[in-house]
Design a protein around this motif. Structure first.
Motif, mmCIF file in Angstrom:
data_model
loop_
_atom_site.group_PDB
_atom_site.id
_atom_site.type_symbol
_atom_site.label_atom_id
_atom_site.label_comp_id
_atom_site.label_asym_id
_atom_site.label_seq_id
_atom_site.Cartn_x
_atom_site.Cartn_y
_atom_site.Cartn_z
ATOM 1 N N ASP A 1 0.746 -1.357 -0.003
ATOM 2 C CA ASP A 1 0.177 0.005 -0.021
ATOM 3 C C ASP A 1 0.897 1.107 0.038
ATOM 4 N N LEU A 2 2.103 1.110 0.721
ATOM 5 C CA LEU A 2 2.836 2.385 1.083
ATOM 6 C C LEU A 2 3.579 2.564 -0.340
ATOM 7 N N CYS A 3 4.110 1.550 -0.741
ATOM 8 C CA CYS A 3 4.854 1.767 -1.865
ATOM 9 C C CYS A 3 4.146 2.215 -3.249
ATOM 10 N N PHE B 1 1.078 3.987 -2.987
ATOM 11 C CA PHE B 1 0.883 5.442 -2.822
ATOM 12 C C PHE B 1 1.918 6.293 -3.268
ATOM 13 N N LEU B 2 3.163 6.236 -2.936
ATOM 14 C CA LEU B 2 4.365 6.639 -3.018
ATOM 15 C C LEU B 2 4.499 6.582 -4.692
ATOM 16 N N ASP B 3 4.357 5.595 -5.206
ATOM 17 C CA ASP B 3 4.500 5.265 -6.633
ATOM 18 C C ASP B 3 3.476 6.367 -7.415
ATOM 19 N N VAL B 4 2.194 6.245 -7.047
ATOM 20 C CA VAL B 4 1.194 7.048 -7.778
ATOM 21 C C VAL B 4 1.498 8.565 -7.592
ATOM 22 N N TRP B 5 1.960 8.955 -6.214
ATOM 23 C CA TRP B 5 2.386 10.460 -6.138
ATOM 24 C C TRP B 5 3.597 10.763 -7.021
ATOM 25 N N TRP B 6 4.503 9.913 -7.245
ATOM 26 C CA TRP B 6 5.643 10.201 -8.158
ATOM 27 C C TRP B 6 5.306 10.239 -9.471
ATOM 28 N N GLU B 7 4.355 9.489 -9.897
ATOM 29 C CA GLU B 7 3.872 9.438 -11.162
ATOM 30 C C GLU B 7 3.069 10.621 -11.644
ATOM 31 N N ILE B 8 2.307 11.169 -10.742
ATOM 32 C CA ILE B 8 1.443 12.509 -10.841
ATOM 33 C C ILE B 8 2.480 13.587 -10.982
ATOM 34 N N MET B 9 3.550 13.265 -10.365
ATOM 35 C CA MET B 9 4.580 14.543 -10.378
ATOM 36 C C MET B 9 5.328 14.431 -11.803
ATOM 37 N N LYS C 1 0.619 12.347 5.750
ATOM 38 C CA LYS C 1 0.427 12.460 7.180
ATOM 39 C C LYS C 1 -0.238 11.324 7.981
ATOM 40 N N GLN C 2 -1.241 10.538 7.106
ATOM 41 C CA GLN C 2 -1.963 9.351 7.784
ATOM 42 C C GLN C 2 -0.936 8.181 7.896
ATOM 43 N N ILE C 3 -0.017 8.110 6.728
ATOM 44 C CA ILE C 3 0.661 6.741 6.662
ATOM 45 C C ILE C 3 2.067 6.788 7.035
ATOM 46 N N LYS C 4 2.672 8.102 7.595
ATOM 47 C CA LYS C 4 4.063 8.141 7.983
ATOM 48 C C LYS C 4 4.341 7.246 8.870
ATOM 49 N N GLY C 5 3.289 6.976 9.845
ATOM 50 C CA GLY C 5 3.845 6.255 11.074
ATOM 51 C C GLY C 5 3.989 4.732 10.539
ATOM 52 N N CYS C 6 3.680 4.462 9.559
ATOM 53 C CA CYS C 6 3.754 3.064 8.828
ATOM 54 C C CYS C 6 5.011 2.919 8.037
ATOM 55 N N ILE C 7 5.631 4.074 7.732
ATOM 56 C CA ILE C 7 7.009 3.989 7.011
ATOM 57 C C ILE C 7 8.181 3.521 7.905
ATOM 58 N N ASN C 8 8.502 2.371 7.811
ATOM 59 C CA ASN C 8 9.583 2.074 8.642
ATOM 60 C C ASN C 8 10.748 1.737 7.929
ATOM 61 N N LEU C 9 10.843 1.526 6.461
ATOM 62 C CA LEU C 9 12.065 1.428 5.798
ATOM 63 C C LEU C 9 12.759 2.518 5.695
ATOM 64 N N ALA D 1 9.450 9.085 0.331
ATOM 65 C CA ALA D 1 8.567 9.929 0.720
ATOM 66 C C ALA D 1 9.000 11.354 0.920
ATOM 67 N N LEU D 2 9.951 11.489 1.453
ATOM 68 C CA LEU D 2 10.563 12.845 1.315
ATOM 69 C C LEU D 2 10.819 13.558 0.130
ATOM 70 N N ALA D 3 11.397 12.667 -0.770
ATOM 71 C CA ALA D 3 11.695 12.954 -2.198
ATOM 72 C C ALA D 3 10.613 13.570 -2.963
ATOM 73 N N ASN D 4 9.324 12.780 -2.724
ATOM 74 C CA ASN D 4 8.021 13.236 -3.440
ATOM 75 C C ASN D 4 7.529 14.331 -2.949
ATOM 76 N N LEU D 5 7.810 14.538 -1.472
ATOM 77 C CA LEU D 5 7.215 16.037 -0.933
ATOM 78 C C LEU D 5 8.127 16.889 -1.417
ATOM 79 N N THR D 6 9.561 16.788 -1.439
ATOM 80 C CA THR D 6 10.245 17.785 -1.783
ATOM 81 C C THR D 6 10.016 18.325 -3.065
ATOM 82 N N ASP D 7 9.851 17.168 -4.095
ATOM 83 C CA ASP D 7 9.638 17.626 -5.408
ATOM 84 C C ASP D 7 8.597 18.267 -5.768
#
Length: 1060
Positions: A156-158, A160-168, A229-237, A244-250
């Motif tokens: 799920d986490l991966c 979500f981040l992939d979708v975000w990155w693809e939107i960018m 914000k909702q899933i940041k607590g589940c990001i362990n790796l 996640a930070l790269a997506n937010l920064t970009d």
């Protein structure tokens, strides 16, 4: 989309899934049920994409179709609240997916999201998401965020981040036919209102000016931010934290830009980034792109580094996002630093984070200084920039694999070029100029395949530079073969350029390699050049026409690229030696303004290529009059072509072909003066006169010195070189034109400079003949008076406000009339002024008699030094004085057998004119003057006499034609014949007095013309007594002719008389 075998298989998969899900329907499928229920669906999709795919296999095509069918099923089963619901009949007619979606049982979004996750297709998800209407798009993304934030798994986490990155990374305009069909369907059935149903839905525009309220800003970003914000607590790796930070920064980098943002990444840095990404993907076995070929990696990497700016984020949301980024960075800092500094943990996510943070920090610094923020906002932005800077300082960037192999960079550049990616034009520039890559097999093959992309002047030049560099180090046969192949491609690219672009290439070649172009540096270009040059120009001079012009320009453009100097020399030579081709060849040269090339020679002076070639090949070798005429016309056309830009300026022509040679001992002085005359008659440019750059006052002084030399013309030795007296009018004309041009430009010079220049000129002209200074009155203005001999005041009423005397030993007592005549020779305006100022009392016979005698003496003194124009002015003076009866010329009857009972008054002036010349030559040829003039001077005065007689004949002929149509015509025939007989006798008399060295031949030939006019009148005379009169006149004329000493001319005249 029609029902087919693939749709049936997909339908079967869903039926099996429904059985496995029983008793729950698929509309209530939970995330935890997917591992058990989803297998039949994924197996069916696997079968469709592999075993039943078309040839060649297109697994992605059916994966996309299946996704569209499933999503359409969900969207149309539960459309948005404000959308227009369509009936089944309407959908059957309008919805191309109706039949396929109708076969699928009712499902929920769990199936949709899990299927996208299973097939790992975030890019496909984003492609379809972003073609939906804005309200539907936002809602669907909200569903995804809600889904992944519940029972969040690693996938799920991966996803979500992939979708975000693809939107960018998404770029509009790349949708295929099936995606556009999905867009059409969603527009028709999911629009917010009936009015909007037929309108195109709002799309995600990347241009902030055209769409300031872009849904990417106002809709999607808050959802993505909230999801993180909702899933940041589940990001362990730690790797996923980097992601996640790269997506937010970009996202913030492209949303917080201002108009002060720097330009896009330079091409070299862009290439390095793509190469680094490809390098990392190739080393990271876990990356999804690891197993793809280079072209696919490059294509995907290019998307990753080409993020586009979107609309500026609203201020309140912007600072919320910046604060969230800061909080994450502070929370994860130590963990991130540990990963990023580990040489064994180099991943794409870590590389991307560092690159994003570095770019973002630069943007923040610019943003903080933009002046658009409040003080507290600017401080917050600056603090975040400092935090990122401190973070980056603690990272060893060398461990992140940024330094890519040079060979890989070459391969990446070639892949970008081959696939014509977004910045392929810039890659072509790097490709053409990188000498380390050049002439490898792949490099040459890429150039040959993509030569159409290199048809730009700057790329042709870079390829030439690279080829020259390679040729200087290559020696073996294989290298020579590749060099020939590349040379051929370069010439083909050059041939396809427009003429302005070809000129750019020629300019670059001249600037880099000088006048000889590529002939020295690149031997492959010069093989057979001389033969090609000769053949090309042979064809050009044989096809001088509008049709042949274009072909000629094409041929010359190729030759000028290889050896500019040799090509121009050939044109210059042919322009002078080939009769009638000079205009055509000049027009060809004017098509190449690049050949107007200046280079610095060893002497430090600026030299023009065209001027240099003209001097080397033509100047000094102009033997015939025709050569000189063609050369002058060639120069004029180069300065003032019909339509093209000039390749020579008047300044260059004057400085190179006039100024250095305005010396009396130069053998081609007349040619220089003719060139100057053409230059001075050219229209002045609107921005000012070119003459100011050509040392105008020294140029005037040179012309003045030439004029001064004519005052001693007959006293110089015959061996002393110098311009002929015939060129005096040309000197005068040039001086007059030059003074007028300079006076017209007076306002563009400072008054002080003008005064100084005029004073400088006056001081130097004072040492020359006094008449020279009078020609400069327009320049002198009120600065200086007219300086003349004191004796001129004796015969003229001169105003002392404008005139002043000048002590001259040669002008003693009684020389006033001679000075007056010299003034009359200078110009028409001064002649008329002198006639007005002349002081002669016509009522005093003695004064008129003395004036007439003095006039004859002065006329003889001035005559030998007159040019043709000056003599014509004096002839007008004689005519004017005769009309005023100020000049007394008694007519003797020495060539009259009997008293003519005729009315000669209408022709009194012509007879007096002829007698005046006779008396003048009697005086000139007397024993007191027989040694006064050299032989050439006698020939000159004879020519001037012929000129005057010819003018008299012309005047008489016109009068006779006029009188012939009048009532008194018959009464004037005898008078006219009498005048012709007198002129004939006077001409033979003067010819007999002249030295016996063929000096009088022109006069004897003119006598034939007099006889011809006499014959016309005599033939027309039919009066009763005309026969006897004609016989007597013929006998008289024969007796006069018998005295002609030249046997040949005497025979000719007698033959003419015998036919009367």
């Amino acid at each position: 989309m029609t029902i087919c075998g693939e749709t049936t298989i997909l339908h079967g998969g869903f039926l099996l899934a429904a059985k496995l899900c029983h008793p729950k329907p698929l509309t209530e499928l939970a995330k935890s049920d997917w591992p058990k229920v989803g297998k039949p669906i994924t197996d069916a999709l696997q079968e469709i994409c592999t075993t039943r795919s078309s040839h060649p296999p297109q697994p992605n095509a059916w994966k996309k179709k299946a996704a569209i069918i499933i999503w359409s099923k969900i969207l149309l089963h539960s459309p948005p609240a404000h959308s227009t619901a369509a009936s089944a009949d309407q959908r059957w007619e309008e919805d191309v997916f109706f039949s396929a979606t109708n076969m699928i049982p009712e499902i929920n979004r769990t199936v949709l999201f899990e299927l996208f996750k299973t097939v790992n297709a975030p890019r496909l998800f984003v492609q379809l998401l972003l073609v939906l209407p804005e309200n539907v798009c936002v809602r669907e993304l909200e569903f995804l965020v809600e889904y992944v934030s519940t029972e969040t798994s690693a996938t799920d986490l991966c996803f979500f981040l992939d979708v975000w990155w693809e939107i960018m990374k998404h770029k509009e305009g790349q949708e295929d036919r099936i995606v556009l069909m999905f867009r059409t369907m969603s527009d028709q059935h999911l629009s917010e209102s009936p009015e909007e149903a037929c309108q195109p839905s709002k799309r995600f525009k990347r241009d902030p000016l055209s769409c300031p309220d872009s849904p990417v800003t106002t809709g999607l970003f808050p959802i993505l931010l909230d999801g993180l914000k909702q899933i940041k607590g589940c990001i362990n790796l730690t790797k996923m934290k980097c992601y996640a930070l790269a997506n937010l920064t970009d996202m913030l980098s492209v949303l917080t830009v201002t108009e002060h943002k720097a330009e896009s990444v330079p091409a070299t840095e862009y290439l390095e980034k793509i190469s680094s990404v490809v390098t990392i993907w190739s080393c990271d076995g876990e990356n999804r792109y690891n197993q793809q070929d280079l072209d696919e990696k490059v294509k995907e990497a290019e998307r990753s580094v080409s993020l586009l700016s979107v609309a500026i984020l609203p201020s309140e949301l912007q600072f919320v996002a910046l604060g969230f980024l800061r909080a994450l960075l502070e929370e994860w800092m130590e963990e991130l630093q540990g990963l990023l500094n580990s040489p064994h943990q180099v991943r794409y996510e870590s590389y991307r984070l560092l690159d994003s943070l570095a770019t973002f920090r630069k943007n923040l610094v610019i943003y903080a200084k933009s002046g658009e923020l409040a003080e507290d906002e600017a401080q917050m932005v600056s603090e975040l920039a400092e935090l990122i800077a401190e973070f980056l300082k603690k990272i060893d960037t060398k461990l992140q694999g940024k330094n890519s192999d040079r060979d890989l960079m070459a391969s990446v550049a070639m892949a970008i070029i081959e696939q014509k990616m977004v910045r392929h034009a810039e890659m072509c520039s790097i490709f053409a100029s990188e000498k380390d890559w050049a002439f490898s097999t792949d490099w040459v093959s890429c150039l040959v395949r993509n030569k159409a992309l290199f048809q730009k002047p700057e790329l042709v030049l870079k390829l030439l530079e690279t080829t020259v560099a390679f040729s200087q180090s290559a020696s073996n046969g294989e290298s020579q073969e590749m060099q020939n192949k590349v040379t051929k491609v370069i010439l083909e690219c050059y041939a396809e350029l427009s003429l302005p672009d070809k000129n750019k290439v020629i300019s670059g070649v001249l600037a880099t390699w000088g006048r000889k172009g590529l002939s020295i540096s690149l031997k492959t270009f010069t093989e057979g050049f001389q033969e090609e040059l000769n053949v090309a120009f042979n064809q050009i001079v044989q096809s001088v026409s509008d049709q042949g012009f274009k072909k000629a320009v094409t041929s010359v453009s190729r030759l000028a690229l290889i050896h500019p100097e040799e090509t121009v020399k050939k044109v210059c030579t042919l322009a002078v030696t080939n009769l009638g081709t000079h205009h055509f060849l000049a027009e060809i040269l004017c098509s190449f303004p690049a050949l107007h090339f200046q280079d610095a020679e060893d002497t430090g002076t600026s030299s023009n290529l065209l001027v240099g070639c003209l001097k080397e090949t033509v100047w000094g070798r102009l033997s015939s009059t025709k050569d000189k005429e063609q050369f002058i016309e060639f120069l004029v056309f180069l300065m003032q072509p019909n339509s093209a830009s000039p390749v020579l300026s008047p300044t260059e022509v004057t400085k190179n072909f006039v100024l250095p040679y305005l010396k009396s001992d130069f053998p081609h002085m007349e040619l220089c003066l003719q060139i100057l005359n053409k230059v001075l008659k050219m229209p002045l440019p609107s921005e000012g006169s070119w003459i100011k750059t050509c040392h105008p006052f020294p140029l005037i002084l040179c012309l003045c010195k030439l004029l001064d030399g004519y005052t001693r013309y007959w006293h110089k030795s015959q061996d002393q070189p110098g311009p002929s007296l015939e060129t005096k009018d040309l000197v005068v004309s040039n001086l007059s034109e030059l003074c007028e041009t300079l006076v017209a430009q007076k306002s563009s010079l400072s008054p002080e400079l003008w005064t100084q220049s005029v004073a400088w000129l006056h001081k130097r002209v004072e040492t020359l003949d006094w008449t020279v200074g009078l020609r400069l009155k327009s320049l002198y203005g009120e600065h200086f008076k007219n300086e003349v001999p004191a004796t001129l005041f004796e015969v003229c009423k001169l105003s002392e406000d404008e005139w002043t005397s000048r002590p001259l030993l040669a002008y003693g007592t009684g020389s006033g009339l001679m000075a007056w005549m010299e003034c009359c020779c200078i110009s028409v305006a001064l002649r008329e002024q002198m006639l007005v100022l002349l002081s002669v009392n016509v009522d005093n016979p003695e004064e008129v008699n003395l004036f007439s005698k003095g006039f004859l003496v002065a006329l003889i003194q001035v005559l030998p030094w007159c040019s043709q124009s000056e003599w014509k002015r004096l002839s007008h003076v004689i005519k004017s004085l005769l009309e005023r009866e100020a000049l007394h010329i008694p007519y003797s009857l020495e060539y009259v057998q009997y008293m003519p009972l005729l009315n000669l008054r209408p022709f009194a002036h012509e007879l007096q004119f002829s007698v005046l010349f006779l008396r003048g030559f009697q005086f000139l040829c007397s024993s007191s003057c027989d040694t006064w003039l050299p032989a050439e001077a006698w020939k000159h005065v004879a020519r001037l006499y012929c000129l005057s007689l010819a003018d008299l004949l012309g005047s008489l002929k016109n009068d006779s034609l006029y009188q012939w149509h009048s009532a008194a015509a018959k009464n004037l025939t005898r008078e006219l014949t009498f005048v012709y007989i007198q002129m004939f006798c006077h001409a033979l008399h003067v010819a007999a007095m002249l030295p016996d060295d063929h000096t009088g031949e022109p006069l004897l030939l003119l006598s034939l013309e007099i006889l011809s006019q006499y014959e016309v009148l005599s033939t027309a005379d039919k009066s009763p007594s005309s026969s006897l009169r004609k016989a007597n006149e013929k006998h008289f004329l024969e007796s006069i002719t018998e005295n002609v000493s030249n046997k040949e001319l005497r025979t000719m005249l007698l033959q003419k008389l015998s036919k009367l």
